[in-house]
Structures are given as structure tokens and as C-alpha cells.
Design an enzyme around this catalytic site. Structure first.
Site, short mmCIF file in Angstrom:
data_model
loop_
_atom_site.label_atom_id
_atom_site.label_comp_id
_atom_site.label_asym_id
_atom_site.label_seq_id
_atom_site.Cartn_x
_atom_site.Cartn_y
_atom_site.Cartn_z
CE1 TYR A 143 41.74 47.65 40.54
CE2 TYR A 143 41.49 46.86 38.29
CZ TYR A 143 40.96 47.13 39.54
OH TYR A 143 39.63 46.87 39.77
CG HIS A 167 37.83 52.05 41.24
ND1 HIS A 167 39.10 51.81 40.81
CD2 HIS A 167 37.38 50.88 41.75
CE1 HIS A 167 39.41 50.54 41.05
NE2 HIS A 167 38.39 49.96 41.62
CB SER A 199 35.95 39.55 43.85
OG SER A 199 36.93 40.57 43.93
NE ARG A 241 37.89 40.38 47.92
CZ ARG A 241 37.92 41.54 47.26
NH1 ARG A 241 38.91 41.81 46.44
NH2 ARG A 241 36.98 42.44 47.44
N GLY A 242 39.35 34.12 44.51
CA GLY A 242 40.07 32.87 44.33
C GLY A 242 39.66 31.79 45.31
N1 NAP Z 1 35.43 47.68 41.07
C1 NAP Z 1 36.16 47.26 42.08
O1 NAP Z 1 36.25 47.90 43.11
C2 NAP Z 1 36.90 45.95 41.96
C3 NAP Z 1 37.40 45.31 43.12
C4 NAP Z 1 38.05 44.08 42.96
C5 NAP Z 1 38.20 43.53 41.69
N2 NAP Z 1 37.71 44.18 40.59
C6 NAP Z 1 37.86 43.63 39.23
O2 NAP Z 1 37.36 42.29 39.20
C7 NAP Z 1 38.35 41.42 38.67
C8 NAP Z 1 38.23 40.03 39.26
O3 NAP Z 1 38.26 40.07 40.67
P1 NAP Z 1 39.46 39.47 41.54
O4 NAP Z 1 40.67 39.34 40.70
O5 NAP Z 1 39.49 40.27 42.78
O6 NAP Z 1 38.92 38.07 42.02
P2 NAP Z 1 38.46 36.70 41.34
O7 NAP Z 1 38.36 36.84 39.88
O8 NAP Z 1 37.28 36.27 42.11
O9 NAP Z 1 39.67 35.74 41.75
C9 NAP Z 1 40.96 35.95 41.31
C10 NAP Z 1 41.85 34.92 41.97
O10 NAP Z 1 41.39 33.62 41.63
C11 NAP Z 1 42.44 32.84 41.08
N3 NAP Z 1 41.83 32.08 39.97
C12 NAP Z 1 41.19 32.57 38.88
N4 NAP Z 1 40.74 31.58 38.10
C13 NAP Z 1 41.09 30.42 38.72
C14 NAP Z 1 40.90 29.05 38.40
N5 NAP Z 1 40.22 28.68 37.33
N6 NAP Z 1 41.40 28.13 39.26
C15 NAP Z 1 42.08 28.50 40.38
N7 NAP Z 1 42.30 29.78 40.72
C16 NAP Z 1 41.81 30.74 39.89
C17 NAP Z 1 43.49 33.81 40.62
O11 NAP Z 1 44.76 33.26 40.80
P3 NAP Z 1 45.81 33.07 39.59
O12 NAP Z 1 46.09 34.44 39.06
O13 NAP Z 1 46.96 32.44 40.26
O14 NAP Z 1 45.10 32.19 38.60
C18 NAP Z 1 43.29 35.00 41.57
O15 NAP Z 1 44.08 34.84 42.72
C19 NAP Z 1 39.67 42.14 39.02
O16 NAP Z 1 40.74 41.67 38.27
C20 NAP Z 1 39.30 43.57 38.76
O17 NAP Z 1 39.41 43.84 37.36
C21 NAP Z 1 37.07 45.37 40.72
#
Ligand code: NAP
Length: 327
Positions: A56, A126, A204, A208-209
Site C-alpha cells: 500500500y 500477502h 473489502s 470495495r464500497g
Molecule cells: N489482503 C488483501 O489482498 C487485501 C485486498 C484488498 C483490501 N485489503 C484490506 O481490506 C481493507 C478494506 O477493504 P477495501 O478498502 O478494499 O474495501 P471496503 O472496506 O469494502 O470499502 C472501502 C470503500 O468503501 C467506502 N466506505 C467505507 N465505509 C463507508 C460508509 N459507511 N459509507 C459509504 N462508503 C463507505 C470507502 O470510501 P471513503 O474512504 O470515501 O469512505 C472506500 O471507498 C483494506 O483497507 C485493506 O486493508 C486487503
């Protein structure tokens, strides 16, 4: 905030964690000040589990530095998870995998420095690297644990055989893989996790939102936002996913909660071994997400959700060329 224990080695964390990826990649430009505020708000709300990765920060540590800075006044109260396993040495060529022992050791030292800590609480591989036996990866993490640089071992996107082989060398405390109302495939691994006593972190968790009611059609995001090419945002899938989220939203409204809270509460209801890590750049949304831990879904709620999305969302979770397969 409720707490849960991931795995059999004593990794205790808040039931809702925080994912920092979006602060520096994947969803358009980040804002450091807002990211730090979101992390500190999470801490105020009782969130103790923060997720970052070498990837990241594009190999320069920017995400880990940001997380380290945000938590420095309460570092001892929280669990910091980071990840190794990519080759980020020449980003002009994209990035490949590298879980060779020398790289794992190097990434651990860099992560300690970037986070500003003397121990990494959870160190995940990862992605599984087909060129390095998983026993060597687990053995290297074991050395780091013995040296006191790492506390717990995690895997991400690993399949059952990899998990078993790794676990035999160094107990795995947690598996992190995509899981949400849109992405259900990983459920087939739950029996193995239960058998071996391994916790599960859905990444996610809000699709992813998408499962927040804020999705826009592909093309309407910043040019660097991966959702422009995400299959779930493409015409054909997008409309069906919007309709499903609208139906979930009506269910949420009837319960006096938001659709994001419904989506996170659904994950928590899938088992005590589950701790989602939603990501947000907003302190207000962090608050909304943290309160999902207070929501109880009834059997009738779960049945209604199942009727709306029995097997997941519409469209694959990654554009084809990037699809990670469990290995
Ligand atoms: N191990 C892996 O390969 C891998 C892959 C992907 C992700 N991850 C981890 O998982 C974490 C979470 O996954 P992610 O960030 O991909 O997806 P997520 O948590 O499913 O969604 C994040 C998105 O949702 C929006 N969001 C969050 N809360 C909200 C709410 N209450 N209302 C409206 N929009 C909202 C955020 O926008 P705003 O920022 O504008 O609020 C952002 O664009 C990552 O940060 C990372 O640490 C790991």
C-alpha cells in the site's frame, strides 16, 4: 466495542477493525490528514485492529508511515497488521511476487521502521508465491517470531493445502481473504479454519464500497480508482448490484441502521472467528462502521438478506488479468 479472538494463539482484537489501504491506493488520491483523523476516531470508538501492507506504500512505506503516525500515542493499545510478499523493486514493470526468505526479512525490518514500532503484531504473506515453498515462508516468519520482531502469522488468499502446510511449521493465527455479501467463495474454507483453529479477516467487507449505497457507474471515479475497471461496476452487472443494494437498504432502514452497517453485521453473524476490516477516509463513516458491532441480526433478517443475495454480487471480484486464485 465487543472483542473477538482470532486463532488459537491469543490474538484478541475489536470485532470491527480498520483497513488502511484506501488511504494511499486503489480508490483515488488520499488525504493524509483525513486518514489520520479516521484512524484516531476508530481508536476513540474502541477499534483496536489496524491493517496495512508494504504494497500500500508502493515499496516506500507511505501507508505504514501514515498508520504508525496516526497510532503513535496509543500504539500499545492496538494491534498492527502488515503484509509482505510482493516484488516492488521496479514499479515501471508493475509488481510481481517475492516471498523469498531474504525479502521477508527485509520487509519486516522496513515495516518495523516505517510503523515506528519494535514488533509487528500480525505479519501476513500477502499472496502465496508459487516459486517459494510455503514451508520456507512459514519457517522465516517463525524465525522473526523467535527474534521478537513479529507476534502472529497470517496468510492472505491462501488455499487449504497451503494453509495446512504453513500451519504445520508455524501456527497460522489468521487468514485474510475477500469476503462480503458480494463475495462468498471463501466460505468453503471455513471448515479448515475451524479444524485448525484459525481466525478469519474479511477484506473489502463493503464490496470495495459498493454495499454502502454510494456506488457510481465505472468511469465516474478518479482515473486512478480501480473501480473504473472492476467487473461489478461494469454495465450489466452494475445495475443488478445497485438494485440488490437498494433492497438491502430498505431492510436496513426498517431496522433503523444503514446498509453499510447491515453488510458488516451480516459478516459478524457468520461466526465468532470473523473480524471485518472496512476501510474509509472519513471519521464519520468510521463511526458508522464501528457501530455495526452493536447490531444484532435476527434469523428473519438473515433470511431476508439471503433472499436478496443468495450467493453474492454480480460480476467477478477482480478484472480477469488480476484475478488472484487461492493457492
Ligand atoms: N489482503 C488483501 O489482498 C487485501 C485486498 C484488498 C483490501 N485489503 C484490506 O481490506 C481493507 C478494506 O477493504 P477495501 O478498502 O478494499 O474495501 P471496503 O472496506 O469494502 O470499502 C472501502 C470503500 O468503501 C467506502 N466506505 C467505507 N465505509 C463507508 C460508509 N459507511 N459509507 C459509504 N462508503 C463507505 C470507502 O470510501 P471513503 O474512504 O470515501 O469512505 C472506500 O471507498 C483494506 O483497507 C485493506 O486493508 C486487503
Amino acid at each position: 466495542m465487543q472483542h473477538r479472538t482470532l486463532g488459537a494463539q491469543g490474538l484478541a482484537v475489536s470485532a470491527i477493525g480498520y483497513g488502511a489501504m484506501g488511504l494511499t491506493m486503489a480508490y483515488g488520491p488520499g488525504d493524509e490528514e483525513a486518514g489520520i483523523a479516521a484512524i484516531r476516531r476508530a481508536h476513540d470508538l474502541g477499534v483496536t485492529f489496524f491493517d496495512t501492507a508494504e504494497l500500500y506504500g508502493w515499496g516506500a512505506g507511505s501507508n505504514e508511515i501514515l498508520v504508525g503516525k496516526a497510532v503513535k500515542d496509543f500504539r500499545d493499545e492496538v494491534v498492527l497488521a502488515t503484509k509482505f510478499g510482493f516484488d516492488l523493486s521496479d514499479l515501471s514493470q508493475g509488481f510481481g511476487l517475492n516471498s523469498r526468505p531474504d525479502n521477508i526479512r527485509k520487509v519486516a525490518d522496513n515495516s518495523l521502521r516505517y510503523l515506528g514500532v519494535d514488533q509487528i503484531d500480525v505479519f501476513y504473506q500477502h499472496r502465496v508465491d508459487p516459486d517459494v515453498p510455503i514451508e520456507d515462508v512459514a519457517g522465516t516468519v517463525k524465525e522473526l517470531i523467535d527474534a521478537g520482531k513479529v507476534k502472529y502469522f497470517g496468510l492472505s488468499e491462501a488455499g487449504p493445502e497451503t494453509i495446512r502446510k504453513a500451519h504445520a511449521v508455524q501456527p497460522v493465527s489468521v487468514l485474510q481473504t475477500e469476503y462480503s455479501l458480494f463475495e462468498r467463495d471463501v466460505e468453503q474454507l471455513f471448515p479448515v479454519l475451524q479444524e485448525l483453529g484459525i481466525g478469519f479477516v474479511p477484506y473489502s467487507p463493503l464490496g470495495r464500497g459498493f454495499i454502502t449505497g454510494t456506488a457510481k457507474p465505472a468511469g465516474e471515479y478518479d482515473a486512478t480508482d480501480m473501480r473504473n475497471v472492476d467487473p461489478r461496476w461494469q454495465p450489466g452487472n452494475f445495475e443488478k448490484n445497485v438494485e440488490a443494494v437498494e433492497r438491502l437498504g430498505r431492510l436496513a432502514t426498517a431496522k433503523g441502521i444503514t446498509v453499510s452497517q447491515l453488510a458488516l453485521a451480516w459478516l459478524l453473524a457468520q461466526g465468532e472467528h470473523v473480524v471485518p476490516i472496512p476501510g474509509t477516509r472519513s471519521a464519520a463513516r468510521m463511526e458508522e462502521n464501528a457501530h455495526a458491532a452493536d447490531v444484532t441480526l435476527t434469523e428473519a433478517d438473515l433470511a431476508a438478506i439471503h433472499e436478496i443475495l443468495p450467493t453474492g454480487g454480480f460480476g467477478a471480484r477482480y478484472a480477469e488479468e488480476h484475478t488472484p486464485n487461492w493457492v
